[in-house]
Design a protein around this motif. Sequence first.
Motif, short mmCIF file in Angstrom:
data_model
loop_
_atom_site.label_atom_id
_atom_site.label_comp_id
_atom_site.label_asym_id
_atom_site.label_seq_id
_atom_site.Cartn_x
_atom_site.Cartn_y
_atom_site.Cartn_z
N ALA A 1 0.83 -1.20 0.00
CA ALA A 1 0.00 0.00 0.00
C ALA A 1 0.86 1.26 0.00
O ALA A 1 0.57 2.23 -0.71
N VAL A 2 1.94 1.23 0.78
CA VAL A 2 2.86 2.38 0.82
C VAL A 2 3.59 2.51 -0.51
O VAL A 2 3.74 3.62 -1.05
N ARG A 3 4.03 1.39 -1.06
CA ARG A 3 4.73 1.44 -2.35
C ARG A 3 3.80 1.93 -3.46
O ARG A 3 4.19 2.72 -4.31
N ASN A 4 2.56 1.47 -3.46
CA ASN A 4 1.59 1.95 -4.44
C ASN A 4 1.44 3.46 -4.38
O ASN A 4 1.28 4.13 -5.41
N LEU A 5 1.47 3.99 -3.16
CA LEU A 5 1.27 5.42 -2.98
C LEU A 5 2.46 6.23 -3.47
O LEU A 5 2.29 7.25 -4.15
N PHE A 6 3.68 5.78 -3.18
CA PHE A 6 4.85 6.62 -3.41
C PHE A 6 5.56 6.37 -4.74
O PHE A 6 6.25 7.27 -5.22
N VAL A 7 5.42 5.21 -5.33
CA VAL A 7 6.11 4.95 -6.59
C VAL A 7 5.25 5.44 -7.75
O VAL A 7 4.11 5.01 -7.92
N PRO A 8 5.76 6.35 -8.58
CA PRO A 8 4.95 6.90 -9.68
C PRO A 8 4.59 5.82 -10.71
O PRO A 8 5.36 4.87 -10.91
N PRO A 9 3.44 5.94 -11.35
CA PRO A 9 3.09 5.01 -12.44
C PRO A 9 4.14 5.08 -13.54
O PRO A 9 4.83 6.09 -13.71
N ARG A 10 4.24 4.03 -14.30
CA ARG A 10 5.24 3.97 -15.37
C ARG A 10 5.00 5.03 -16.43
O ARG A 10 5.89 5.41 -17.16
N SER A 11 3.77 5.52 -16.53
CA SER A 11 3.45 6.52 -17.54
C SER A 11 3.91 7.92 -17.16
O SER A 11 3.86 8.84 -17.96
N ARG A 12 4.34 8.09 -15.89
CA ARG A 12 4.76 9.42 -15.42
C ARG A 12 6.15 9.33 -14.83
O ARG A 12 6.31 9.20 -13.62
N HIS B 1 8.47 14.37 -8.99
CA HIS B 1 8.53 15.26 -7.82
C HIS B 1 7.12 15.59 -7.33
O HIS B 1 6.84 15.51 -6.12
N LEU B 2 6.23 15.95 -8.22
CA LEU B 2 4.86 16.28 -7.84
C LEU B 2 4.14 15.07 -7.26
O LEU B 2 3.37 15.19 -6.30
N HIS B 3 4.39 13.92 -7.87
CA HIS B 3 3.76 12.70 -7.36
C HIS B 3 4.17 12.43 -5.92
O HIS B 3 3.34 12.10 -5.08
N ARG B 4 5.45 12.59 -5.62
CA ARG B 4 5.92 12.33 -4.27
C ARG B 4 5.40 13.34 -3.26
O ARG B 4 5.10 12.99 -2.12
N LEU B 5 5.27 14.60 -3.67
CA LEU B 5 4.68 15.60 -2.78
C LEU B 5 3.23 15.26 -2.46
O LEU B 5 2.80 15.33 -1.30
N ASN B 6 2.48 14.86 -3.48
CA ASN B 6 1.09 14.47 -3.26
C ASN B 6 1.00 13.21 -2.40
O ASN B 6 0.10 13.08 -1.56
N ALA B 7 1.94 12.29 -2.62
CA ALA B 7 1.94 11.05 -1.85
C ALA B 7 2.21 11.34 -0.37
O ALA B 7 1.57 10.76 0.51
#
Length: 233
Positions: free
Chosen positions: A197-208, A215-221
């Motif tokens: 669950a934590v990995r799903n949240l913090f690792v960006p999808p392959r498309s991004r 960077h934005l993904h990790r801030l949102n995570a």
Amino acid sequence: MTKPVRYKRHRFPPEIIAHAVWLHFRFPLSLRLVEEMLLERGIVVSYESVRRWAMKFGPSYARRLKRKTPSPRDIWHLDEVVITIAGQQHWLWRAVDQDGYVLDEIVQTRRDTKAAKRLLKRLLKKQGRPPKRLITDKPGSYAAARRQIMPAVEHSSHKGLNNWAETSHLPLRKRERAMQGFRTPGGLQRFVSVFSAVRNLFVPPRSRRSALATHLHRLNAMAAWKSAASIAA
């Protein structure tokens, strides 16, 4: 509405507890290394306290994290990996989608059609809909289970097609080494439910994968993690 996480009768502030639990599940660190990293920040806490926090609060945080919305276009990659616990072989069955998002995991003592059926039934219940396609490696248990559980779903079985599922085992293997193995099947099941669950949240999808998008993904995570832990962003 999900109730906030309660931290009553805990000596340390929620921010420290949530940070320790995040370190434990997000990075391949032993409990003693988490203890050392906290000490570097002036926080004196034993690794046993970190372990207890992870066991108590980790599942609560994971339940509060938002899950990815299922889509009829999803492709499920299924695979299983052997994990030795107390000298006995167990199988961790895992399903990931086309973006590498872990959909479900289940620890079982079997590697047969019955075990594959159990995974597919759990997936259907959790996702609420079948996928567009299943991709597996060669074991016939997958094909037999698919015919019984979701016969209308397309199924491709080829060793080279299932890299997403096989690659998804690697982070857990790193953690297994850092933790010097798992002691019980139940402990492994509880750990992976939070870890993924934590990995799903913090690792960006392959498309991004651009630097800015990551960077934005990790801030949102991180904001989502703090919200799940009921602490101020």
